[in-house]
Enzyme design. Structure first.
Site, mmCIF file in Angstrom:
data_model
loop_
_atom_site.group_PDB
_atom_site.id
_atom_site.type_symbol
_atom_site.label_atom_id
_atom_site.label_comp_id
_atom_site.label_asym_id
_atom_site.label_seq_id
_atom_site.Cartn_x
_atom_site.Cartn_y
_atom_site.Cartn_z
ATOM 1 C CG LEU A 153 -0.427 -0.101 2.601
ATOM 2 C CD1 LEU A 153 -0.085 1.257 3.174
ATOM 3 C CD2 LEU A 153 -1.471 -0.784 3.450
ATOM 4 C CD GLU A 155 2.940 7.000 4.529
ATOM 5 O OE1 GLU A 155 2.813 8.229 4.622
ATOM 6 O OE2 GLU A 155 3.763 6.347 5.182
ATOM 7 C CG LEU A 250 9.412 6.430 -15.833
ATOM 8 C CD1 LEU A 250 9.223 6.179 -17.327
ATOM 9 C CD2 LEU A 250 10.891 6.240 -15.464
ATOM 10 N N GLY A 253 12.181 14.701 -10.146
ATOM 11 C CA GLY A 253 11.920 15.673 -9.086
ATOM 12 C C GLY A 253 13.058 15.698 -8.090
ATOM 13 C CB CYS A 260 8.410 2.828 2.214
ATOM 14 S SG CYS A 260 6.941 2.723 3.235
ATOM 15 C CE LYS A 263 11.033 0.924 6.862
ATOM 16 N NZ LYS A 263 10.851 -0.491 6.999
ATOM 17 N NE ARG A 327 6.383 8.134 9.279
ATOM 18 C CZ ARG A 327 5.896 6.881 9.217
ATOM 19 N NH1 ARG A 327 6.435 5.932 9.938
ATOM 20 N NH2 ARG A 327 4.879 6.603 8.421
HETATM 21 C C1 UGA Z 1 5.893 2.865 -1.362
HETATM 22 C C2 UGA Z 1 5.443 1.888 -2.453
HETATM 23 O O1 UGA Z 1 4.959 2.617 -3.591
HETATM 24 C C3 UGA Z 1 4.346 0.954 -1.945
HETATM 25 O O2 UGA Z 1 4.014 0.005 -2.956
HETATM 26 C C4 UGA Z 1 4.862 0.224 -0.687
HETATM 27 O O3 UGA Z 1 3.877 -0.633 -0.149
HETATM 28 C C5 UGA Z 1 5.259 1.265 0.356
HETATM 29 O O4 UGA Z 1 6.278 2.114 -0.193
HETATM 30 C C6 UGA Z 1 5.769 0.530 1.564
HETATM 31 O O5 UGA Z 1 6.800 -0.123 1.473
HETATM 32 O O6 UGA Z 1 5.085 0.529 2.587
HETATM 33 P P1 UGA Z 1 4.961 5.177 -0.382
HETATM 34 O O7 UGA Z 1 6.257 5.273 0.338
HETATM 35 O O8 UGA Z 1 3.698 5.437 0.353
HETATM 36 O O9 UGA Z 1 4.786 3.713 -1.048
HETATM 37 O O10 UGA Z 1 4.999 6.246 -1.551
HETATM 38 P P2 UGA Z 1 5.314 6.271 -3.124
HETATM 39 O O11 UGA Z 1 4.112 6.734 -3.823
HETATM 40 O O12 UGA Z 1 5.913 5.015 -3.604
HETATM 41 O O13 UGA Z 1 6.409 7.436 -3.187
HETATM 42 C C7 UGA Z 1 7.667 7.297 -2.540
HETATM 43 C C8 UGA Z 1 8.562 8.499 -2.864
HETATM 44 O O14 UGA Z 1 8.936 8.495 -4.243
HETATM 45 C C9 UGA Z 1 7.890 9.858 -2.617
HETATM 46 O O15 UGA Z 1 8.817 10.723 -2.006
HETATM 47 C C10 UGA Z 1 7.545 10.361 -4.009
HETATM 48 O O16 UGA Z 1 7.524 11.766 -4.096
HETATM 49 C C11 UGA Z 1 8.694 9.777 -4.825
HETATM 50 N N1 UGA Z 1 8.365 9.581 -6.254
HETATM 51 C C12 UGA Z 1 7.413 8.702 -6.623
HETATM 52 C C13 UGA Z 1 9.073 10.299 -7.216
HETATM 53 O O17 UGA Z 1 9.972 11.104 -6.895
HETATM 54 N N2 UGA Z 1 8.790 10.084 -8.531
HETATM 55 C C14 UGA Z 1 7.832 9.217 -8.939
HETATM 56 O O18 UGA Z 1 7.634 9.077 -10.172
HETATM 57 C C15 UGA Z 1 7.126 8.505 -7.951
#
Ligand code: UGA
Length: 438
Positions: A153, A155, A250, A253, A260, A263, A327
């Protein structure tokens, strides 16, 4: 079915609420009495779209209960999910002390067959350790099985991800436990992948690392775009139209943050090291992520010369939109770096102000009540989180509010040509050379 979730944090609470919503009878356990009291009163400690109504509804219908007692939880559930934190240690490896403690606590309460499921993100082979621990502390002859069932999941869309998952991964070494787990997930319409425990554990770290790799890949391309005069948004679109690659993750930024990815990537590197196979590719993923942050700061420094006494507005504090979670937020790291160099910083976030206020850093900045208030009199505006509210801002009002119309868009949220047309100097990520505003 009667299910128990031990650990009522982000994953545990959302999982418990969704299981209850789908018809199971769930008991969520947490050792934090204050948290349990507020959950019983229908108060959710996090901002997660759609979560509060289903918690309330299922508490009222008594399909969702809360307790601080592990023995009550073990008594209640035929399946016991472990969803406690697995924080990083200084060397990047995972601190498994909460998992180990819960395993012992469950063991001493066991008096008949239970399936014990690890939902927390853990290194491969943790399931074996949990099994050994329970065997050691449980009374002789008591039956149990350990299963790995990682969560995927995100957030901000956790409820939807749980209710409509891309896949459900169940890793187990016993047919009896796998049959129980299939019954748990019967109400969900999603493909179920059955594996051994080690593979399920590895899937979780491998999936998160791959997503982080995609982000670092496009961020590395963004650097090339800046030098070559190309637009990373167009490049991402062109790459992403290939179905084998896909457009998601993709977005160039400021790099990935949150509780997540940083870590889990560090943990996977440590796991690979422990297995004697250094994962250099992932080390480069980390390096690119760190470089993206420092390149961004350098570009602001280049424009403003010194930060000292400069009035700078920062939009966004959460690590991504639709959450109040700060966080390991890159946005917070930016504020910290600006403050450290003496900037006069004003921040605004639609949902994360309360969580931000809990950080010591909050005492060193001004807190605004709207994006425009934050921008008033600013010599530069930094967009650090891509909240839709920021994209919808009236650019004339914004320009008139600022001292100098200079935008550093760390999430490529705005349309550069619109910003230029309204008289801003605009710097995004990987957006080539843009003409100066006239
Ligand atoms: C992530 C995974 O997407 C989930 O599948 C997983 O279950 C979760 O970690 C976990 O291990 O519990 P989350 O950390 O909530 O979920 O957020 P993401 O949407 O994956 O984004 C993570 C980071 O990547 C954010 O800082 C976001 O801004 C960045 N991001 C995401 C980018 O810089 N570019 C993108 O194209 C996508």
């Amino acid at each position: 079915m009667k299910l128990t979730i031990i650990g009522s944090g982000y994953v545990g609470l959302t999982t418990g609420a969704c299981f209850a919503e789908i018809g199971h009878h769930v008991m969520c356990v947490d050792n934090n009495q204050k948290k349990i009291d507020s959950l019983l009163a229908g108060k959710i400690p996090i901002y997660e779209p759609g979560l509060e109504p289903i918690v309330r509804k299922n508490v009222v219908s008594k399909r969702l209960q809360f307790t601080t007692s592990t023995s009550q939880g073990v008594d209640h559930g035929e399946v016991i999910f472990i969803a406690v934190p697995t924080p990083p240690q200084d060397d990047g490896s995972v601190d498994l002390s909460f998992i180990e403690k819960v395993a012992r606590e469950i063991a001493v309460c066991l008096d008949s067959y239970r399936v014990i499921v690890d939902k927390s993100t853990v290194p491969v082979k943790t399931g074996d350790r949990v099994s050994q621990t329970i065997r050691r502390y449980a009374r002789p002859g008591v039956e149990f099985d350990v299963v790995s069932n990682p969560e995927f999941l995100r957030e901000g869309s956790a409820v939807d991800d749980l209710m409509h998952p891309d896949r459900i991964v169940i890793g187990g070494n016993s047919d009896r436990a796998l049959a129980v787990m299939q019954k748990v997930y019967e109400p969900f319409v999603a493909p179920v992948l059955i594996t051994d425990i080690n593979s399920a554990e590895l899937i979780k770290h491998a999936a998160n690392s791959f997503l982080a790799l995609k982000i670092s890949y496009i961020n590395a391309i963004s650097e090339l775009c800046e030098i070559a005069g190309a637009d990373v948004e167009k490049v991402a679109e062109g790459i992403g139209m290939d179905k084998r690659i896909g457009r998601s993750f993709l977005n160039a930024g400021l790099g990935y943050g949150g509780s997540c990815f940083p870590k889990d990537i560090a943990a996977f590197i440590a796991i690979a090291d422990q297995l004697g196979k250094p994962f250099n590719l992932l080390k480069e993923v980390q390096n690119i992520n760190a470089r993206q942050f420092s390149r961004f700061l350098d570009s602001i420094r280049e424009a403003l010369w010194l930060f000292k006494e400069k009035k700078i507005a920062v939009w966004g504090l959460s690590f991504k939109p639709n959450t109040d979670d700060v966080r390991s937020s890159v946005a917070v790291n930016i504020v910290e770096a600006l403050v450290k160099d003496g900037a006069d910083v004003t921040v605004y976030d639609p949902k994360a102000m309360e969580k931000f206020k809990e950080l010591p850093l909050a005492a060193s900045v001004k807190l605004a009540e709207s994006p425009l208030e934050a921008a008033r009199g600013a010599e530069a505006l930094i967009i650090a989180t891509e909240w839709p509210e920021f994209a919808a801002i009236d650019l004339t009002e914004l320009r008139d509010a600022m001292h100098t119309p200079l935008i550093f868009d760390g999430r490529n949220l705005l349309d550069p040509s619109a910003a230029l047309a309204y008289g801003f100097q605009y710097r995004g990520i990987g957006r080539g050379t843009l003409p100066e505003a006239t």
